[in-house]
Design a protein around this motif. Sequence first.
Motif, PDB file in Angstrom:
ATOM      1  N   ARG A  50      18.534  61.522 -22.788  1.00 32.62           N
ATOM      2  CA  ARG A  50      17.305  60.851 -22.724  1.00 32.62           C
ATOM      3  C   ARG A  50      16.206  61.503 -23.420  1.00 32.62           C
ATOM      4  NH1 ARG A  50      15.112  56.968 -19.623  1.00 32.62           N
ATOM      5  NH2 ARG A  50      16.603  57.263 -18.012  1.00 32.62           N
ATOM      6  N   ASP A  51      16.195  62.812 -23.570  1.00 27.19           N
ATOM      7  CA  ASP A  51      15.309  63.689 -24.220  1.00 27.19           C
ATOM      8  C   ASP A  51      15.663  63.589 -25.848  1.00 27.19           C
ATOM      9  OD1 ASP A  51      14.126  64.785 -22.009  1.00 27.19           O
ATOM     10  OD2 ASP A  51      15.469  66.404 -21.952  1.00 27.19           O
ATOM     11  N   ILE A  52      16.861  63.493 -26.144  1.00 24.27           N
ATOM     12  CA  ILE A  52      17.096  63.149 -27.686  1.00 24.27           C
ATOM     13  C   ILE A  52      16.736  61.806 -28.104  1.00 24.27           C
ATOM     14  CG2 ILE A  52      19.372  62.929 -29.059  1.00 24.27           C
ATOM     15  CD1 ILE A  52      20.710  65.299 -27.436  1.00 24.27           C
ATOM     16  N   ASP A  53      17.024  60.811 -27.162  1.00 29.84           N
ATOM     17  CA  ASP A  53      16.632  59.310 -27.710  1.00 29.84           C
ATOM     18  C   ASP A  53      15.062  59.514 -27.936  1.00 29.84           C
ATOM     19  OD1 ASP A  53      19.188  58.570 -27.653  1.00 29.84           O
ATOM     20  OD2 ASP A  53      19.043  57.675 -25.737  1.00 29.84           O
ATOM     21  N   LYS A  54      14.299  60.253 -27.057  1.00 29.10           N
ATOM     22  CA  LYS A  54      12.836  60.185 -27.187  1.00 29.10           C
ATOM     23  C   LYS A  54      12.446  60.851 -28.678  1.00 29.10           C
ATOM     24  CE  LYS A  54       8.961  60.918 -24.584  1.00 29.10           C
ATOM     25  NZ  LYS A  54       8.328  61.262 -23.171  1.00 29.10           N
ATOM     26  N   ILE A  75       1.246  56.007 -28.638  1.00 29.61           N
ATOM     27  CA  ILE A  75       2.370  55.223 -28.617  1.00 29.61           C
ATOM     28  C   ILE A  75       3.422  55.307 -27.247  1.00 29.61           C
ATOM     29  CG2 ILE A  75       4.371  54.081 -29.831  1.00 29.61           C
ATOM     30  CD1 ILE A  75       2.711  54.630 -32.317  1.00 29.61           C
ATOM     31  N   LEU A  76       3.695  56.434 -27.156  1.00 31.68           N
ATOM     32  CA  LEU A  76       4.772  56.784 -26.093  1.00 31.68           C
ATOM     33  C   LEU A  76       4.005  56.548 -24.629  1.00 31.68           C
ATOM     34  CD1 LEU A  76       6.058  60.117 -27.374  1.00 31.68           C
ATOM     35  CD2 LEU A  76       7.124  57.866 -27.172  1.00 31.68           C
ATOM     36  N   ARG A  77       2.831  56.785 -24.662  1.00 27.58           N
ATOM     37  CA  ARG A  77       2.101  56.523 -23.228  1.00 27.58           C
ATOM     38  C   ARG A  77       2.106  54.881 -22.949  1.00 27.58           C
ATOM     39  NH1 ARG A  77      -1.144  60.907 -21.159  1.00 27.58           N
ATOM     40  NH2 ARG A  77      -0.963  62.732 -22.655  1.00 27.58           N
ATOM     41  N   LEU A  78       1.803  54.028 -24.105  1.00 23.28           N
ATOM     42  CA  LEU A  78       1.772  52.751 -23.697  1.00 23.28           C
ATOM     43  C   LEU A  78       3.200  52.239 -23.500  1.00 23.28           C
ATOM     44  CD1 LEU A  78      -0.772  51.889 -26.855  1.00 23.28           C
ATOM     45  CD2 LEU A  78      -1.209  51.598 -24.342  1.00 23.28           C
ATOM     46  N   LYS A  79       4.120  52.628 -24.170  1.00 17.02           N
ATOM     47  CA  LYS A  79       5.535  52.480 -23.927  1.00 17.02           C
ATOM     48  C   LYS A  79       5.835  52.604 -22.431  1.00 17.02           C
ATOM     49  CE  LYS A  79      10.087  53.354 -25.508  1.00 17.02           C
ATOM     50  NZ  LYS A  79      10.667  53.262 -24.157  1.00 17.02           N
ATOM     51  N   MET A  85       5.419  48.528 -16.027  1.00 20.36           N
ATOM     52  CA  MET A  85       5.243  47.311 -15.862  1.00 20.36           C
ATOM     53  C   MET A  85       6.188  46.137 -15.836  1.00 20.36           C
ATOM     54  SD  MET A  85       1.322  46.414 -17.436  1.00 20.36           S
ATOM     55  CE  MET A  85       0.791  47.813 -18.374  1.00 20.36           C
ATOM     56  N   GLU A  86       7.261  46.419 -16.723  1.00 20.40           N
ATOM     57  CA  GLU A  86       8.146  45.480 -16.615  1.00 20.40           C
ATOM     58  C   GLU A  86       9.085  45.713 -15.365  1.00 20.40           C
ATOM     59  OE1 GLU A  86      10.069  46.407 -20.357  1.00 20.40           O
ATOM     60  OE2 GLU A  86       8.868  44.781 -21.514  1.00 20.40           O
TER      61      GLU A  86
END
Length: 125
Positions: A50-54, A75-79, A85-86
Motif C-alpha cells: 500500500r505504501d509503495i502504491d501511494k 490531493i492525498l487528503r482530498l482523495k 465518503m464512498e
Amino acid sequence: MIHQYDEPVYLISVVAKILDIHPQTLRQYERENLICPSRSGGRIRMYSQRDIDKIKLILRLTRELGVNLAGVDIILRLKDNVDDMETEIAQLRHELQKSRNAHSVSPDKALVTKKSIYEMIIFED
C-alpha cells in the motif's frame, strides 16, 4: 510467500530500488507526512505494498503532472476524504437495502395508508 497488502515487509533500500528513487526522497516524503511507513523494533522503516502504491501516486503527481509536495498533500487528503465518503455511501446503501428487504409486510398491504396531502378547510363568514 504471499504478503498482505498492508503488511510492512520492504526495507527503504528495496523500495528505493523498486521505484528507482533515492532513499532520501522517501525520507523527505515521510518528513512531509505524505507517507508513514511502519517501524520495526530497531526503528527500521518497513514499507507495505500500500505504501509503495501511494509513493507511485506521489511520483506520478510530482513528475508527470508537476505538482509540488504541498499540492500532493492536498490531493492525498482530498482523495482520502473521497474514499471515506464512498465507503460511507456503500455502507448506507447496504443498510438501506437491508431495511427494504426486512419488511415482513409488503408496502401495499401495510396498515398505514397514505392520505392526500391536500385537505380542504372551508370557512364561512
